[in-house]
Design a protein around this motif. Sequence first.
Motif, PDB file in Angstrom:
ATOM      1  N   PRO A   7     -15.086 -19.319  14.181  1.00  0.00           N
ATOM      2  CA  PRO A   7     -14.205 -20.473  13.963  1.00  0.00           C
ATOM      3  C   PRO A   7     -14.523 -21.613  14.923  1.00  0.00           C
ATOM      4  N   LYS A   8     -14.289 -22.812  14.440  1.00  0.00           N
ATOM      5  CA  LYS A   8     -14.506 -24.032  15.220  1.00  0.00           C
ATOM      6  C   LYS A   8     -13.175 -24.734  15.459  1.00  0.00           C
ATOM      7  N   THR A   9     -13.122 -25.551  16.494  1.00  0.00           N
ATOM      8  CA  THR A   9     -11.926 -26.345  16.784  1.00  0.00           C
ATOM      9  C   THR A   9     -11.538 -27.147  15.553  1.00  0.00           C
ATOM     10  N   GLY A  10     -10.269 -27.049  15.164  1.00  0.00           N
ATOM     11  CA  GLY A  10      -9.751 -27.772  14.010  1.00  0.00           C
ATOM     12  C   GLY A  10      -9.765 -26.969  12.721  1.00  0.00           C
ATOM     13  N   ASP A  11     -10.429 -25.818  12.718  1.00  0.00           N
ATOM     14  CA  ASP A  11     -10.453 -24.997  11.502  1.00  0.00           C
ATOM     15  C   ASP A  11      -9.042 -24.555  11.130  1.00  0.00           C
ATOM     16  N   VAL A  12      -8.706 -24.743   9.868  1.00  0.00           N
ATOM     17  CA  VAL A  12      -7.416 -24.305   9.329  1.00  0.00           C
ATOM     18  C   VAL A  12      -7.690 -23.018   8.559  1.00  0.00           C
ATOM     19  N   LYS A  42      -4.282 -22.556  12.769  1.00  0.00           N
ATOM     20  CA  LYS A  42      -5.287 -23.549  13.148  1.00  0.00           C
ATOM     21  C   LYS A  42      -5.920 -23.166  14.477  1.00  0.00           C
ATOM     22  N   GLU A  63     -11.935 -23.738  20.203  1.00  0.00           N
ATOM     23  CA  GLU A  63     -12.790 -22.595  19.872  1.00  0.00           C
ATOM     24  C   GLU A  63     -13.085 -21.739  21.099  1.00  0.00           C
ATOM     25  N   THR A 114     -10.656 -19.005   6.666  1.00  0.00           N
ATOM     26  CA  THR A 114     -10.771 -20.442   6.928  1.00  0.00           C
ATOM     27  C   THR A 114     -10.929 -21.203   5.617  1.00  0.00           C
ATOM     28  N   ASN A 159     -11.030 -27.911   7.676  1.00  0.00           N
ATOM     29  CA  ASN A 159     -10.918 -28.371   9.057  1.00  0.00           C
ATOM     30  C   ASN A 159     -10.114 -29.664   9.087  1.00  0.00           C
TER      31      ASN A 159
END
Length: 161
Positions: free
Chosen positions: A15-20, A34, A38, A91, A94
């Motif tokens: 997962p990356k920052t901002g992934d919903v 969210k 990360e 996911t 984002n």
Amino acid sequence: MDFHLIPIKTSRKKPKTGDVFLVQPIKGVYYYGKVISEKSNSKYELIKDFPLIYIYNQTTTNFELPNFLSNILIAPLITNYSPWTRGYFYTIGNIPVTDEEKNLDCGFKDFPITDFNNECPFFRNIHGERIDYKPQFNTSFGLCSYKGVNFEICKILGIDD
């Protein structure tokens, strides 16, 4: 407490920052989550490279990305990647992390086992630094697996077997 999270789809993508993402504690009801960061960037090696997540009290019955997220369901958690690899988090897109999300009054309850110079219990911020107040949103300090996420969601939703 029994395990209630229902798998959606497995993923090996970190997962990356901002992934919903979606999590399904009740069949056909998906709660939004969210990735706020990360990597938690904690001073504690055990948890520093794992994501900080929020789970929202916002549901859907399909896989649509919401326009915005608000109303935290459970205290923020630092989790490993097992909720994604086992399919409990899926996911769907984002959305950039907002200033409100970055500045949420959250932290973690800790005990002197990790810091013998402090009273029991005390609180840490998301970076593992001691803070001298009880944050609005707080949970126990440490890495939380999919079983811990299950426990926190079921506790707040009153799901108990």
